[in-house]
Design a protein around this motif. Sequence first.
Motif, short mmCIF file in Angstrom:
data_model
loop_
_atom_site.label_atom_id
_atom_site.label_comp_id
_atom_site.label_asym_id
_atom_site.label_seq_id
_atom_site.Cartn_x
_atom_site.Cartn_y
_atom_site.Cartn_z
N TYR A 153 0.87 -1.18 0.00
CA TYR A 153 0.00 0.00 0.00
C TYR A 153 0.91 1.23 0.00
CZ TYR A 153 -4.28 -2.65 0.93
OH TYR A 153 -5.35 -3.50 0.83
N GLY A 213 -7.89 -0.72 10.46
CA GLY A 213 -7.34 -2.04 10.15
C GLY A 213 -5.86 -2.12 10.54
N CYS A 230 -3.40 -2.42 8.41
CA CYS A 230 -2.64 -1.55 7.49
C CYS A 230 -2.67 -0.11 7.96
CB CYS A 230 -3.25 -1.63 6.09
SG CYS A 230 -3.00 -3.22 5.30
N1 SME Z 1 -6.32 -6.97 6.59
C1 SME Z 1 -5.91 -5.64 6.26
C2 SME Z 1 -6.63 -5.13 5.03
C3 SME Z 1 -5.90 -5.33 3.77
S1 SME Z 1 -6.04 -6.89 3.14
O1 SME Z 1 -5.44 -7.83 4.08
C4 SME Z 1 -5.26 -7.05 1.70
C5 SME Z 1 -6.14 -4.72 7.45
O2 SME Z 1 -6.71 -5.12 8.46
O3 SME Z 1 -5.74 -3.55 7.35
#
Ligand code: SME
Length: 156
Positions: free
Chosen positions: A49, A79, A81
């Motif tokens: 990302y 999340g 990320c």
């Molecule tokens: N699980 C991630 C979201 C992105 S996907 O795994 C590709 C999160 O909790 O930020």
Amino acid sequence: MNEIRKVVAGLPEKAREIIARKTGRDAVLEQVCRLLHDEVPAYDWVGFYLPDPDGRRELVLGPYVGEPTEHIRIPFGRGICGQSADTLKTVLVEDVTSESNYLACSPSVRSEIVVPVLKEGDFVAELDIDSHRYAGIGATDRKILEQICADLSDLF
Ligand code: SME
């Protein structure tokens, strides 16, 4: 050292060979995703990302290898990320079912790591890896992946 630990230990050198080819930032990121995904059976989804180019506090999905994800944009803080982008720290979750601030990419995911890429202290990208195994990603992976992300900062 068992076989898979040896493979993981050898990843930074292979990633450095990819970086040295100087094929352009996104091509390098994609090849590093492919390397990690193909060499380590526990790494089921590997992607990067990047921060929103217009300066919003949001992440934008970059190169990845694995199933398509609905999480194309993620606000900082949301999340796993978003937590890493917010704190500039690695976030390792060995059991995602115990994490309340988590965005499910696939119901099969059990463990996840997100490692920020910093350039002179600034957030420039992050590496996200999902595993379908509980504790499929652990402390050894963390050390190796942090090394790779430190080397990737030269691309930015
Ligand atoms: N699980 C991630 C979201 C992105 S996907 O795994 C590709 C999160 O909790 O930020």
